[in-house]
Design an enzyme around this catalytic site. Structure first.
Site, mmCIF file in Angstrom:
data_model
loop_
_atom_site.group_PDB
_atom_site.id
_atom_site.type_symbol
_atom_site.label_atom_id
_atom_site.label_comp_id
_atom_site.label_asym_id
_atom_site.label_seq_id
_atom_site.Cartn_x
_atom_site.Cartn_y
_atom_site.Cartn_z
ATOM 1 N N GLU A 128 0.880 -1.152 0.078
ATOM 2 C CA GLU A 128 0.008 0.096 0.037
ATOM 3 C C GLU A 128 0.895 1.159 -0.187
ATOM 4 O O GLU A 128 1.991 1.088 0.399
ATOM 5 C CB GLU A 128 -0.800 0.145 1.366
ATOM 6 C CG GLU A 128 -0.122 0.008 2.483
ATOM 7 C CD GLU A 128 -1.031 -0.431 3.588
ATOM 8 O OE1 GLU A 128 -1.585 0.449 4.116
ATOM 9 O OE2 GLU A 128 -1.079 -1.660 4.026
ATOM 10 N N LYS A 130 2.983 4.545 0.952
ATOM 11 C CA LYS A 130 3.294 5.054 2.027
ATOM 12 C C LYS A 130 2.945 6.701 1.859
ATOM 13 O O LYS A 130 3.541 7.420 1.049
ATOM 14 C CB LYS A 130 4.895 4.954 2.438
ATOM 15 C CG LYS A 130 5.279 5.432 3.811
ATOM 16 C CD LYS A 130 6.693 5.006 3.929
ATOM 17 C CE LYS A 130 7.255 5.278 5.322
ATOM 18 N NZ LYS A 130 7.171 6.692 5.750
ATOM 19 N N LYS A 304 3.194 -5.295 3.942
ATOM 20 C CA LYS A 304 3.127 -5.898 5.280
ATOM 21 C C LYS A 304 2.656 -7.516 5.137
ATOM 22 O O LYS A 304 1.898 -7.685 4.209
ATOM 23 C CB LYS A 304 1.921 -5.231 6.006
ATOM 24 C CG LYS A 304 1.779 -3.642 6.137
ATOM 25 C CD LYS A 304 1.001 -2.932 6.641
ATOM 26 C CE LYS A 304 1.093 -1.664 6.843
ATOM 27 N NZ LYS A 304 0.085 -0.660 7.169
ATOM 28 N N CYS A 424 46.853 13.324 8.290
ATOM 29 C CA CYS A 424 46.526 14.032 9.857
ATOM 30 C C CYS A 424 47.897 14.190 10.116
ATOM 31 O O CYS A 424 48.966 13.856 9.482
ATOM 32 C CB CYS A 424 46.012 12.763 10.646
ATOM 33 S SG CYS A 424 47.029 11.550 10.939
HETATM 34 S S1 IVH Z 1 2.044 1.117 8.874
HETATM 35 C C1 IVH Z 1 4.270 -0.856 12.444
HETATM 36 N N1 IVH Z 1 1.405 2.180 6.902
HETATM 37 O O1 IVH Z 1 5.351 5.817 7.783
HETATM 38 C C2 IVH Z 1 3.812 -0.302 11.089
HETATM 39 N N2 IVH Z 1 2.598 3.404 8.053
HETATM 40 O O2 IVH Z 1 7.906 4.987 8.750
HETATM 41 C C3 IVH Z 1 2.873 1.082 11.327
HETATM 42 N N3 IVH Z 1 2.961 5.726 6.997
HETATM 43 O O3 IVH Z 1 4.960 5.997 11.414
HETATM 44 C C4 IVH Z 1 2.957 2.070 10.219
HETATM 45 N N4 IVH Z 1 1.714 5.439 5.107
HETATM 46 O O4 IVH Z 1 3.488 7.380 9.941
HETATM 47 C C5 IVH Z 1 2.023 2.346 7.907
HETATM 48 N N5 IVH Z 1 0.318 2.764 4.658
HETATM 49 C C6 IVH Z 1 0.828 2.949 5.790
HETATM 50 C C7 IVH Z 1 1.691 4.199 5.976
HETATM 51 C C8 IVH Z 1 2.535 4.223 6.939
HETATM 52 C C9 IVH Z 1 2.549 6.147 6.085
HETATM 53 C C10 IVH Z 1 3.877 6.286 8.004
HETATM 54 C C11 IVH Z 1 3.607 6.123 9.272
HETATM 55 C C12 IVH Z 1 4.678 5.514 10.106
HETATM 56 C C13 IVH Z 1 5.783 5.739 9.230
HETATM 57 C C14 IVH Z 1 6.977 4.916 9.192
#
Ligand code: IVH
Length: 780
Positions: A128, A130, A304, A424
Site C-alpha cells: 500500500e 506510504k 506488510k 593527519c
Molecule cells: S504502517 C508498525 N502503513 O510511515 C507499522 N505506515 O516510517 C506502522 N506511514 O509511522 C505503520 N503510510 O506514519 C504504515 N500505509 C502505511 C503508511 C505508514 C505512511 C507512515 C507512518 C509510520 C511511518 C513509518
C-alpha cells in the site's frame, strides 16, 4: 532555505534577522520532527547543529526578536507543552526502509525464514502507498471517538483530540452495529496537493508563514493550539492499522482495511495482495508511475505480512516490526559540479573521500558535500575534479555521487590521487587491511594513529556523546570541536569534569549562562548510564548498538561483563592456532584432526629436501583437499611441525568459545573486545572514565519466567518453530542463547538430526529437552 542563509550574522539587519529567525524556527522544527518523530533525519548532525547554532547567534544579537516558538525554547519534537501527553497502550512503531529490489527480497526471505516456511508455502503480503503525512492513533470507546494522539516518540504522543474532531474524514462514531469496547484506529493525517497549495496561497495573502511541504502543512495544521484554526485546514485521513483492541476485528491486513472502510474510514484504494517480492516490486513500480497524478504526496510503498497472527509471531526487532517494511522512492538525483575532493578520517581511522560540490538542492535540502565512499569507487566511476556529477540522497542521511556526465567534462578535469600518507599530523602510512576471515583486502584505507590522530579522537568523542550512546543534549560535533580546540577536553572522562571549567566555558563565543547551565545539567544527567549504552559508547570496532544491548542483557553488570572478556582473553587461541585456522581449504574439522595428531608428527631428519607429505603421514583422516592446502601454505616442513605443536597447546578454551558463541556475537567482535581490553591506552581512558560515571545494571526483561537467566542452546531441526523464532522467544523470556554447549549451558533443545552438540550435552550431563518439552516449559 531562506534568502539570507549565507549572510554572516554580523551583517544581518533587523528585518533580515526577523525573517531568518522565522525561517530557522520552521526549518529546525521540521528537521527535529524528522529526527525525533520519524527517526528519519533530513540533515547530518553537523548540518543540523549548524542551524541551531545560527539561530542561537542571531538570538544573542537580536534578543528582542526571539520568537515564542523559537527552537532554543524547546528540545526535541516531543517536549511541546502545548498538548496533554497521551501514553500509547500499544507502541506506535516506525518502519525499516528498503531502497532496492534486493532489500525487498531480503525482507521477504527473512520473514519466511523466521516463520520456518518451506519453499512451497505461500506468504501473502499487502502493498500500500506510504502516505507522506503524520501518524495518528484514535481511541474509540464503544464506537465513540474518545481521544486522538500523535505518535510522539512512539510511547507517548500529544493529545490532539479537540483538533481531530475538526477533521471531517474522521468519523466521530464507528459505523458498526457491535463496536468493540475499546479500539485504537491508526492511520495517516495528510493534506492533498490541492489543499496544500490553497493553504499556502491563503497564508501568503495573510502575510503568514508558508509551509515547506504538504507533510509540514498537515503537521502544523493538526498541532494548532486553537482547534478552530485546524477546522479551516483541509486535513484528510487514511486508516491502515489498529493499535490496542479489546477484541480483534480481522484476521488479515486486507480484511482489516475492508472493515475500517465499512466503519466509515477512508482507506487507500491502491492496497493489493502479492505472494512474493516480484509481485510487491511490480506494484511499487506501478504506484511509482501513478505517483505524479495521485493528488497527494507519497514517499514509498509499505509491505506488510497479510496474516495478523503471523505479524504477531514475527514481532519486533529493536525499533521496527519484522513483518513490515517501507520501500522508499529514490529522491531524484541533482546535477552539480565537483569542486574538489577532501579526505575525511573516521572514528576507526578509515579515510573517506568527500566531494566538495557547488551547492545544489537535492530532495529539498541544500547539499554541498557528498561521500565518494572509497578509492575504488572513484576509479570505477572515473570521477575527476571539475566533472559534472549526479548527487542523490538515498534515504539515509549522507548524499552520494552516483555518476557523472562525461559529455560535460572540461579538458582540464583532474584525476584524484588517493593519499598514501594520512593527511593527519601523524602522517601515518595508510594501509588497506586484509580481512582475517575472508582474506580479502579491505576497500577502506586506514590511518593507524588511533587516539593519537586528532581526527579519530574527535570522531571518537562525537560517537561517545551521540544520541545512541551517551546522548548528551547540547553536546554535538560543533561543541566537541570547540572544546578540543580550546583544550577543555581530550578524552571522554573530561566531559564530566567540564563543570570545573566554568570560567573557561564562559569565555567562549556562543556560550551564554543559560546554555552553559543546560549543558552542564545535561552532562550531570548522564553520569548514571545503562550498561548497554556504556558498552556501545566505548566505540569498540564491531560492537554496535545491537551487540552492546545483547552483551548488557547477557551479563547484566559491568563487572561480570569485564570478567567474561578477561576470561575469554585468557582462553583465546594462540597465534599459531589462528594461523592454522585461516588456511584456505583446511577447515576446522581437518585442523582439529591435525592437532590431535600433533604428538605423532616429528620434524624431518634431513635439513634439505624434506617432504611435508612424509611428515603428515601419521595424521589419520586428512583428506586430499586439506593436504593440498597444507602443501600450498607451508614450504618448510620443520617450521610446519613447530607451528602444529604450538597450536595444539594453544587451542581456544571454553571461556573464549562461550563468549563468541553468544547469539549475535562472533570471533571477530570477540577479538576486537579482547584487544580493546588489552590496549593500555584504552584501559587508562576507561579507568579514568569509570572514576567519573556510574554504570547501572541491566536486568533481564522478564525475571519471573522458568528460563530467565538460563543459557539455552538450540540444535537440530525444530518442527513447529524456526530456529530464529525459537531464539527470539527465549530472549524475550529473559534467557541467553548460545551457539555452543559447555558446562555452563542450562538447557539444550534438540530437534531432529541433532548432532555433536547433543552428544556433548549428554557427555557433560546438561539437561536436554525435546522441542515439545521446551514448548511446554515456556508456555506460561
Ligand atoms: S504502517 C508498525 N502503513 O510511515 C507499522 N505506515 O516510517 C506502522 N506511514 O509511522 C505503520 N503510510 O506514519 C504504515 N500505509 C502505511 C503508511 C505508514 C505512511 C507512515 C507512518 C509510520 C511511518 C513509518
Amino acid at each position: 532555505m531562506s534568502e539570507y542563509r549565507n549572510t554572516p550574522v554580523e551583517n544581518l539587519t533587523h528585518d533580515m534577522a526577523r525573517a531568518e529567525l522565522a525561517a530557522l524556527a520552521n526549518e529546525i522544527r521540521m528537521h527535529r520532527d524528522a529526527y525525533y518523530v520519524d527517526d528519519n533525519p533530513t540533515l547530518s548532525d553537523a548540518e543540523f547543529d549548524a542551524l541551531e547554532r545560527r539561530n542561537a547567534l542571531i538570538e544573542q544579537k537580536f534578543p528582542k526578536l526571539i520568537r515564542d516558538d523559537s527552537p532554543s525554547k524547546y528540545v526535541g519534537a516531543k517536549a511541546s507543552t502545548k498538548f496533554k501527553k497521551h501514553t500509547h497502550h500499544v507502541p506506535m512503531l516506525s518502519l525499516d526502509n528498503a531502497f532496492s529490489k534486493e532489500d525487498v527480497t531480503a525482507f521477504v526471505d527473512r520473514a519466511r525464514k523466521f516463520l520456518g516456511l518451506d519453499k512451497a508455502a505461500p506468504l501473502p503480503f499487502t502493498a500500500e502507498p506510504k502516505i507522506d503525512g503524520l501518524s495518528l492513533s484514535i481511541t474509540y470507546l464503544s464506537g465513540v471517538l474518545k481521544t486522538a494522539s500523535t505518535r510522539g516518540d512512539g510511547k507517548e504522543g500529544e493529545d490532539v483530540t479537540a483538533n481531530v474532531l475538526q477533521i471531517p474524514e474522521i468519523p466521530r462514531t464507528l459505523h458498526c452495529e457491535n463496536p468493540p469496547e475499546e479500539i485504537e484506529i491508526r492511520g495517516e493525517v495528510y493534506m492533498d496537493d490541492e489543499g496544500f497549495n490553497e493553504l499556502n496561497q491563503n497564508q501568503i495573502a495573510k502575510g503568514a508563514q508558508i509551509y515547506a511541504n504538504a507533510r509540514n502543512a498537515a503537521a502544523g495544521s493538526l498541532r494548532q493550539i486553537d482547534a478552530q484554526v485546524t477546522a479551516t485546514r483541509p486535513l484528510k485521513f487514511f486508516a491502515y492499522a489498529t493499535g490496542y483492541e479489546t477484541a480483534p476485528i480481522a484476521k488479515t491486513q486486507m480484511e482489516l482495511i475492508e472493515t475500517l472502510e465499512k466503519w466509515g474510514f477512508k482507506t487507500n484504494p491502491l492496497t493489493k495482495i502479492f505472494n512474493d517480492a516480484d509481485g510487491l516490486v511490480a506494484h511499487y513500480n506501478h504506484i511509482g508511475e501513478l505517483r505524479e497524478n495521485l493528488g497527494y504526496e507519497i514517499d514509498g510503498v509499505v509491505y506488510k505480512v497479510n496474516e495478523l497472527a503471523l505479524q504477531d509471531r514475527l514481532g519486533i526487532v529493536t525499533r521496527f516490526p519484522r513483518w513490515a517494511i517501507a520501500h522508499k522512492f529514490p529522491a531524484k538525483p541533482s546535477k552539480t559540479k565537483l569542486l574538489d575532493i577532501d579526505i575525511q578520517i573516521g572514528r576507526t581511522g578509515v579515510l573517506t573521500p568527500v566531494a566538495r560540490l557547488e551547492p545544489v538542492a537535492v530532495g529539498g535540502v541544500m547539499v554541498s558535500n557528498a561521500t565518494l565512499h572509497n578509492e575504488d569507487y572513484i576509479h570505477e566511476l572515473d570521477i575527476r575534479i571539475g566533472d559534472t556529477v549526479f548527487v542523490q540522497r538515498a534515504g539515509d542521511v549522507i548524499p552520494q555521487i552516483i555518476g557523472i556526465d562525461k559529455d560535460l567534462r572540461p579538458h582540464d578535469a583532474a584525476v584524484f590521487h588517493f593519499p598514501h600518507i594520512c593527511p593527519c599530523p601523524l602522517k601515518t602510512v595508510v594501509s588497506r587491511i586484509t580481512d582475517k576471515e575472508s582474506g580479502e583486502t579491505e576497500v577502506a584505507a586506514r590511518c593507524s594513529g588511533e587516539y593519537d590522530c586528532p581526527h579519530q579522537k574527535k570522531r571518537h568523542l562525537e560517537h561517545f556523546v551521540s544520541r545512541t550512546a551517551y546522548d548528551i543534549d547540547g553536546l554535538g560535533p560543533r561543541q566537541i570541536e570547540i572544546f578540543l580546540e580550546k583544550g577543555l577536553i581530550s578524552a571522554p572522562a573530561d566531559i564530566f569534569r567540564l563543570k570545573d571549567k566554568r570560567n573557561a566555558l564562559e569565555g567562549l563565543e556562543g556560550f551564554g549562562e543559560t546554555s552553559i547551565n543546560n549543558l552542564l545539567n545535561a552532562i550531570e544527567a548522564r553520569r548514571n548510564i545503562g550498561l548497554d549504552r556504556f558498552i556501545y559508547a566505548l566505540g569498540v570496532r564491531h560492537i554496535g548498538q545491537t551487540t552492546s544491548g545483547l552483551l548488557a542483557r547477557n551479563f547484566g553488570s559491568w563487572d561480570r561483563f569485564k570478567q567474561a572478556v578477561t576470561d575469554a582473553a585468557n582462553a583465546r587461541p594462540n597465534d599459531d592456532f589462528q594461523r592454522l585456522s585461516v588456511i584456505d581449504g583446511l577447515g576446522p574439522v581437518m585442523r582439529d584432526k591435525l592437532l590431535e595428531a600433533s604428538d605423532k608428527i616429528s620434524p624431518p631428519d634431513d635439513l634439505f629436501g624434506s617432504d611435508l607429505l612424509e611428515v603428515i603421514r601419521p595424521v589419520q583422516g586428512l583428506n586430499t583437499k586439506a593436504k593440498q592446502a597444507l602443501l600450498a601454505h607451508f614450504h618448510d616442513a620443520k617450521e610446519f611441525v613447530e607451528i602444529v605443536k604450538s597450536a595444539a597447546n594453544g587451542k581456544p578454551k571454553q571461556a573464549y568459545i562461550d563468549f563468541f558463541s553468544q547469539d549475535g556475537m562472533g570471533e571477530v567482535a570477540t577479538d576486537a573486545l579482547i584487544e580493546f581490553f588489552q590496549s593500555e591506552r584504552a584501559m587508562s581512558g576507561l579507568n579514568d572514565l569509570l572514576s567519573e560515571v556510574i554504570i547501572t545494571e541491566i536486568v533481564a526483561a522478564k525475571q519471573d519466567t522458568a528460563i530467565a537467566g538460563k543459557t539455552v542452546v538450540f540444535t537440530g531441526t525444530l518442527q513447529t518453530l524456526s530456529r530464529e523464532e525459537a531464539k527470539q522467544q527465549a530472549i524475550n523470556l529473559g534467557a541467553k542463547v548460545s551457539g555452543s554447549v559447555s558446562a555452563k549451558t542450562d538447557y539444550v533443545v534438540a530437534g531432529a538430526e541433532a548432532g555433536s552438540k547433543l552428544t556433548k550435552a549428554q557427555s557433560l550431563g546438561v539437561k536436554v529437552l525435546t522441542e515439545a518439552e521446551w514448548v511446554e516449559m515456556i508456555r506460561d
